[in-house]
Every structure is written in structure tokens, then in C-alpha cells.
Scaffold this active site. Structure first.
Site, PDB file in Angstrom:
ATOM      1  N   GLN A  31       0.842  -1.196   0.000  1.00 57.15           N
ATOM      2  CA  GLN A  31       0.000   0.000   0.000  1.00 57.15           C
ATOM      3  C   GLN A  31       0.880   1.251   0.000  1.00 57.15           C
ATOM      4  OE1 GLN A  31      -2.044  -0.782   3.715  1.00 57.15           O
ATOM      5  NE2 GLN A  31      -0.087  -1.272   4.688  1.00 57.15           N
ATOM      6  N   HIS A  62      -7.207   3.702  20.198  1.00 62.79           N
ATOM      7  CA  HIS A  62      -6.407   2.636  20.812  1.00 62.79           C
ATOM      8  C   HIS A  62      -6.901   2.249  22.202  1.00 62.79           C
ATOM      9  CE1 HIS A  62      -3.307   3.969  17.710  1.00 62.79           C
ATOM     10  NE2 HIS A  62      -3.718   2.774  17.365  1.00 62.79           N
ATOM     11  N   ASP A  86       1.129   0.346  13.573  1.00 67.89           N
ATOM     12  CA  ASP A  86       1.641   1.560  14.223  1.00 67.89           C
ATOM     13  C   ASP A  86       2.008   1.311  15.685  1.00 67.89           C
ATOM     14  OD1 ASP A  86      -0.898   2.086  15.812  1.00 67.89           O
ATOM     15  OD2 ASP A  86      -1.677   2.224  13.767  1.00 67.89           O
ATOM     16  N   ASP A 137       1.048 -12.325   6.931  1.00 72.45           N
ATOM     17  CA  ASP A 137      -0.374 -12.185   6.662  1.00 72.45           C
ATOM     18  C   ASP A 137      -1.176 -12.821   7.811  1.00 72.45           C
ATOM     19  OD1 ASP A 137      -2.910 -12.153   5.675  1.00 72.45           O
ATOM     20  OD2 ASP A 137      -2.432 -13.092   3.755  1.00 72.45           O
ATOM     21  N   GLY A 138      -1.954 -12.022   8.499  1.00 77.13           N
ATOM     22  CA  GLY A 138      -2.760 -12.498   9.622  1.00 77.13           C
ATOM     23  C   GLY A 138      -3.690 -13.637   9.229  1.00 77.13           C
ATOM     24  N   ASP A 155      -6.952  -5.045  14.411  1.00 80.96           N
ATOM     25  CA  ASP A 155      -6.732  -3.605  14.207  1.00 80.96           C
ATOM     26  C   ASP A 155      -6.446  -3.392  12.726  1.00 80.96           C
ATOM     27  OD1 ASP A 155      -6.124  -0.961  14.377  1.00 80.96           O
ATOM     28  OD2 ASP A 155      -4.416  -1.195  15.734  1.00 80.96           O
ATOM     29  N   SER A 156      -7.501  -3.526  11.924  1.00 85.70           N
ATOM     30  CA  SER A 156      -7.326  -3.563  10.469  1.00 85.70           C
ATOM     31  C   SER A 156      -7.554  -2.193   9.842  1.00 85.70           C
ATOM     32  CB  SER A 156      -8.339  -4.534   9.870  1.00 85.70           C
ATOM     33  OG  SER A 156      -9.638  -3.989   9.988  1.00 85.70           O
ATOM     34  N   THR A 157      -7.246  -2.127   8.557  1.00 90.83           N
ATOM     35  CA  THR A 157      -7.687  -0.995   7.736  1.00 90.83           C
ATOM     36  C   THR A 157      -9.157  -1.240   7.362  1.00 90.83           C
ATOM     37  OG1 THR A 157      -6.975  -2.197   5.786  1.00 90.83           O
ATOM     38  CG2 THR A 157      -5.396  -0.657   6.723  1.00 90.83           C
ATOM     39  N   ASP A 158      -9.687  -0.443   6.448  1.00 87.53           N
ATOM     40  CA  ASP A 158     -11.028  -0.693   5.919  1.00 87.53           C
ATOM     41  C   ASP A 158     -11.006  -1.974   5.079  1.00 87.53           C
ATOM     42  OD1 ASP A 158     -11.599   1.743   7.020  1.00 87.53           O
ATOM     43  OD2 ASP A 158     -11.787   2.833   5.132  1.00 87.53           O
TER      44      ASP A 158
HETATM   45  N1  AG3 Z   1      -7.185   1.143  11.924  1.00 87.44           N
HETATM   46  C1  AG3 Z   1      -7.833   1.882  10.910  1.00 87.44           C
HETATM   47  C2  AG3 Z   1      -9.295   2.010  10.991  1.00 87.44           C
HETATM   48  C3  AG3 Z   1      -9.870   2.389   9.687  1.00 87.44           C
HETATM   49  C4  AG3 Z   1      -9.840   3.871   9.395  1.00 87.44           C
HETATM   50  N2  AG3 Z   1     -10.553   4.113   8.175  1.00 87.44           N
HETATM   51  C5  AG3 Z   1     -10.561   5.250   7.477  1.00 87.44           C
HETATM   52  N3  AG3 Z   1      -9.879   6.294   7.890  1.00 87.44           N
HETATM   53  N4  AG3 Z   1     -11.260   5.302   6.375  1.00 87.44           N
HETATM   54  C6  AG3 Z   1      -6.535   1.970  12.812  1.00 87.44           C
HETATM   55  C7  AG3 Z   1      -5.109   1.832  12.877  1.00 87.44           C
HETATM   56  C8  AG3 Z   1      -4.665   2.382  14.196  1.00 87.44           C
HETATM   57  N5  AG3 Z   1      -3.873   1.474  14.922  1.00 87.44           N
END
Ligand code: AG3
Length: 279
Positions: A31, A62, A86, A137-138, A155-158
Site C-alpha cells: 500500500q 487505541h 503503528d 499475513d494475519g 486492528d485492520s484498515t477498511d
Molecule cells: N485502523 C484503521 C481504521 C480504519 C480507518 N478508516 C478510514 N480512515 N477510512 C486503525 C489503525 C490504528 N492502529
């Protein structure tokens, strides 16, 4: 020049931050990772142009993803974080003295290195001796883990890009099998304002897999809609069945968000959210 960054949601509005400068713009194998210096929120990290965290408001996310499940468990010792490169979630987990081991499985090693360098107040516990960082990869990592973890935090992205595999029935089934008795999984579950479609799809899958599925909510100033959700899932533990009052009060002594009142209140759902997550 007046530099700004806006993350727009699907309805065409979003949060804008004033930007002083871009410190990192890196295409990793998975990414794009950006670190921007903002005017009011300190450094902010973006993945594929979406806000992941900022130095000044990261605790909204968090603390909520971590302390709600940790304090709902009698003795969380072995913890798995999937994603969360992070380090903010790991930092909160190690605040609980009962924790013996934290494994963080993050797909993007370069993202971890960038966060360690540019976001030291967030990534500060990644070298803690209790913490084992696995770059991988989880989805694959969890497959052969059975009956191992007290708490699993997703704790994923979208549900886009490298995060897609973390929103499937197969993955949730593997997570369920990796939990010990009385284990709890919490997954970030998108915005009940900006991501209604994604939330609905996610809870449909979670409801197929876990006997207990309950969302909880909290504000996040820098995420779409300003309002966020997490899914509390378990085979056998219902939210608010148990609150470890001793740990709750010691955590809330230094927390910015978490306390027992917030813990009890975050499971209250607006009517339309109840409807959204029911089949
Ligand atoms: N995880 C990201 C949550 C998704 C945020 N989505 C967005 N901004 N469209 C958080 C990572 C922090 N450890």
C-alpha cells in the site's frame, strides 16, 4: 501555500487537516504509506490515502479497541493483535500487568519501520520483551492457532486492499478457533455514519460465526463520520458480564478516554445502528 488534506467518505464530505509538510510518501509492497506533519494533530499516518492515526487523537481509538475487551476478561495473559502496525494497540495492551505475551502480526514490515521512526509515542512498546512482532499475513498466521489466545484484537484498515482478507467468514472462524475458553475478539468495525454498507456486511458474517456479537461505539475526531464502532465477539463471554474493577481503575488513572462509566455506556446503541447490525 495553504496545504490541506481531506479524506472524503462515500457521501462526499470529510475531515480536512491543515498540512505543514509531507515527511514520508512510500509505496510499500502492500500500500501507500504517508506521514504528514499537520498543524493541529501532530504527525498523521495515512494508508492508501485513508487516515489511520494521528499523534494527538490516537487514544480515542487505541484505548477503546484494547481496554474494553481486556477489562472484560478475568486474566488476559496471551494476546494477539492482527494488523495494528503503528503499535498503538500493543502499547495499550502492555499496560495490563497480567499480560505475559503479545504477538502482533502485521503484513507490512515497512509500515512498522516507518511508524517506529516517525511515531515514537505510538510505536514505543514494540520492542518490549513481552512483545513479539511477526511480519506476515494475519489470515495465514491464524490458521493453525487453536485454543491459544485470551484476547484477539483485529486492528485492520477498511475492507479494501491488504485488509480485505480480515473481513471474511473463513477468517472469523479461524479467529474463533484460536480463542481459549472465555476468550474475546474485538475487531474494528467501521463507521456507523460513513460506512453503513460495510458495517452491515461485516456483522452479517460475524453473526454467522460467533455466538456473542455486540458492537460498541465511540467518537474518533479524525475518522470518517467522527464516530466509530468495534465488534465484541466471543463464544461464551457477554459484554458487561464481568468488569475487572481493579484493573479498570488503574487503567483509568492514566487513560484519556477509558473509565468504568465509558465502558458501561459504550454498548448503548442508537436505534438505527441496532437495525443495521441485525440480520
Ligand atoms: N485502523 C484503521 C481504521 C480504519 C480507518 N478508516 C478510514 N480512515 N477510512 C486503525 C489503525 C490504528 N492502529
Amino acid at each position: 501555500m495553504d496545504l490541506k488534506y481531506t479524506e472524503f467518505n462515500d457521501d462526499g464530505y470529510g475531515l480536512t487537516v491543515k498540512v505543514k509538510e509531507t515527511l514520508v510518501h512510500e509505496n510499500t509492497p502492500f500500500q501507500t504509506v504517508d506521514i504528514i506533519e499537520t498543524e493541529g494533530l501532530g504527525k498523521m499516518m495515512l494508508m492508501d490515502g485513508l487516515v489511520m492515526t494521528s499523534e494527538k487523537d490516537e487514544y480515542f481509538y487505541h484505548e477503546m479497541i484494547t481496554h474494553i475487551p481486556m477489562i472484560s476478561h478475568k486474566n488476559p495473559a496471551n494476546i494477539l493483535v492482527i494488523g495494528g502496525g503503528d503499535g498503538g494497540t500493543v502499547r495499550e495492551v502492555v499496560k495490563h500487568d497480567c499480560v505475559e505475551k503479545v504477538t502482533m502480526c502485521e503484513i507490512d514490515g515497512l509500515a512498522v519501520d516507518i511508524c517506529k521512526k516517525y511515531l515514537p509515542t505510538i510505536a514505543c512498546e514494540l520492542d518490549n520483551p513481552k512483545v513479539n512482532v511477526v511480519i506476515g499475513d494475519g489470515v495465514e498466521f491464524i490458521k493453525d492457532k487453536k485454543n491459544m489466545y485470551d484476547i484477539i484484537l483485529i486492528d485492520s484498515t477498511d475492507p479494501l486492499g491488504p485488509g480485505v482478507g480480515l473481513f471474511t467468514e473463513e477468517f472469523y472462524t479461524d479467529v474463533k478457533n484460536a480463542l481459549k475458553p472465555n476468550g474475546i475478539m474485538v475487531a474494528q468495525s467501521e463507521s456507523p455514519i460513513a460506512d453503513k454498507k460495510e458495517m452491515k456486511a461485516m456483522y452479517k458474517l460475524l453473526n454467522k460465526v460467533f455466538p456473542v456479537v455486540k458492537p460498541y461505539l465511540g467518537p474518533i475526531p479524525t475518522y470518517p463520520g467522527g464516530f466509530w464502532s468495534w465488534a465484541f465477539c466471543s463464544n461464551d463471554v457477554k459484554p458487561l458480564d464481568y468488569i475487572d474493577e481493579k484493573r479498570a481503575s488503574s487503567i483509568s488513572n492514566t487513560a484519556k478516554i477509558y473509565n468504568i462509566d465509558v465502558h458501561k455506556a459504550c454498548f448503548a446503541l442508537p436505534n438505527y445502528v441496532k437495525e443495521l447490525i441485525s440480520d
